[in-house]
Design an enzyme around this catalytic site. Structure first.
Site, short mmCIF file in Angstrom:
data_model
loop_
_atom_site.label_atom_id
_atom_site.label_comp_id
_atom_site.label_asym_id
_atom_site.label_seq_id
_atom_site.Cartn_x
_atom_site.Cartn_y
_atom_site.Cartn_z
CB SER A 67 -8.06 104.21 11.22
OG SER A 67 -6.51 104.09 11.82
CE LYS A 87 -6.27 108.07 12.34
NZ LYS A 87 -6.26 106.55 13.08
#
Lengths: 183, 151
Positions: free
Chosen positions: B35, B78
């Protein structure tokens, strides 16, 4: 070079203090905590002051918790504040958010229709719980800030002591049970 | 024999110190998944800073590690895309057209937007879920200290 005896003594004391402090911290984070609670939101289970609770940390992050357990958690809107609530909904449950927002005792007729409290349901997403205080009319809980992520749960309350009679309160020990009844 | 037991016990007393250090100062973690490519690759090892993680010290563009709101046992990495009280326009099939981030919450997204489960799926995350801030890559060796800015 030979170090003087006193220097050796000081370093060894400091080193043992560090290790003991870190051990205490490890236990405090992962095994057991004894802290004060304040606020009216959990009456009558916990008093609004002078109450100390025993919390077990093996339940942190919502591990093995079930509906009806009392928990300590971080407040989602302010992680420095701790909240103490009872779990009233598990992942997948469907919850009626707040029927009191349409009660005709505290709202005008128009407001109750706008709030539509009898028809507002939510489904709790995976990894979250619904938590409310036992004193529903004086509690800031999931009804205002929504579902609580399990990652914010720091422990489960298993017992409490009332210290309003001073140190003698240590004898005033009581268990805090899961009061949920499946009818 | 007796000496051996003593040494083992003395070594064990340092375990809580190590625990406190990795939990509150700095800890290496292994990145799993794609990701955050191209910033991090699968199986990179990164250093994560744990101290001074108040909301005032986090800025947009920082890469943070936090507990997944959907599964508290899982850690996610993230990039911060929005701070508290900002208005964000989510990307994909988020139920709302725009979101005002609540107090002490963060909007996080992965750099690889096609393979990322992020705030576009689970919404803003609470500051309390943040574990730490990623400082740098330390493994593999040819990528040590690589620039973490968004490209």
């Amino acid at each position: 070079m030979i170090l003087p005896e006193s220097f050796k003594f000081i370093t060894s004391t400091l080193s043992w203090t560090l290790r003991a402090g870190c051990l205490a911290h490890l236990i405090h984070e992962n095994v057991y905590e004894f802290t004060e609670t304040r606020g009216e939101s959990m009456l009558p289970t916990l008093q609004n002051q002078y109450d100390y609770v025993h919390a077990l940390k093996k339940y942190k992050f919502g591990r093995n918790l079930t509906i009806g357990d009392c928990i300590v958690a971080m407040k989602p809107s302010d992680p420095n504040h701790r909240i103490c609530k009872r779990i009233t909904g598990m992942p997948g449950d469907i919850i009626l958010v707040d029927p009191s927002s349409s009660s005709n005792l505290t709202n005008t007729e128009k407001q109750s229709i706008i709030n539509d409290g009898y028809n507002k349901f939510i489904k709790i997403p995976e990894g979250h719980v619904w938590c409310t205080g036992d004193n529903l009319c004086h509690s800031l809980d999931s009804r205002s800030y929504g579902v609580l992520p399990m990652g914010l749960i720091t422990g489960k309350i298993i017992a409490a002591n009332s210290m309003n009679i001073g140190i003698k309160g240590l004898c005033d020990f009581r268990w805090i049970n899961n009061t949920f009844v499946d009818e | 024999m007796h000496q051996g037991i003593k040494t083992t016990l003395i070594t064990l007393t340092w375990f809580p110190v190590l625990y406190t250090f990795t939990n509150h100062i700095i800890q290496p973690y292994c990145i799993n998944g794609f990701s955050m490519t191209p910033t991090f690759n699968n199986n990179d090892i990164v250093l994560v800073k744990k101290y001074n993680m108040k909301s005032s010290n986090l800025t947009k563009g920082d890469i943070i590690m936090f507990r997944s709101p959907e599964n508290p046992e899982k850690l996610l990495t993230k990039r911060i895309k929005g701070l508290q009280n900002e208005i964000i326009i989510p990307k994909k099939d988020y139920p709302k057209n725009q979101v005002k981030i609540p107090r002490n919450h963060l909007w996080v997204e992965g750099d690889n937007e096609f393979h990322s489960i992020d705030s576009n799926k689970f919404g803003p995350i609470s500051q309390g879920l943040v574990v730490g801030k990623v400082l740098s890559v330390i493994w593999p060796l040819n990528r040590i200290g690589v620039d973490l800015e968004y490209r």
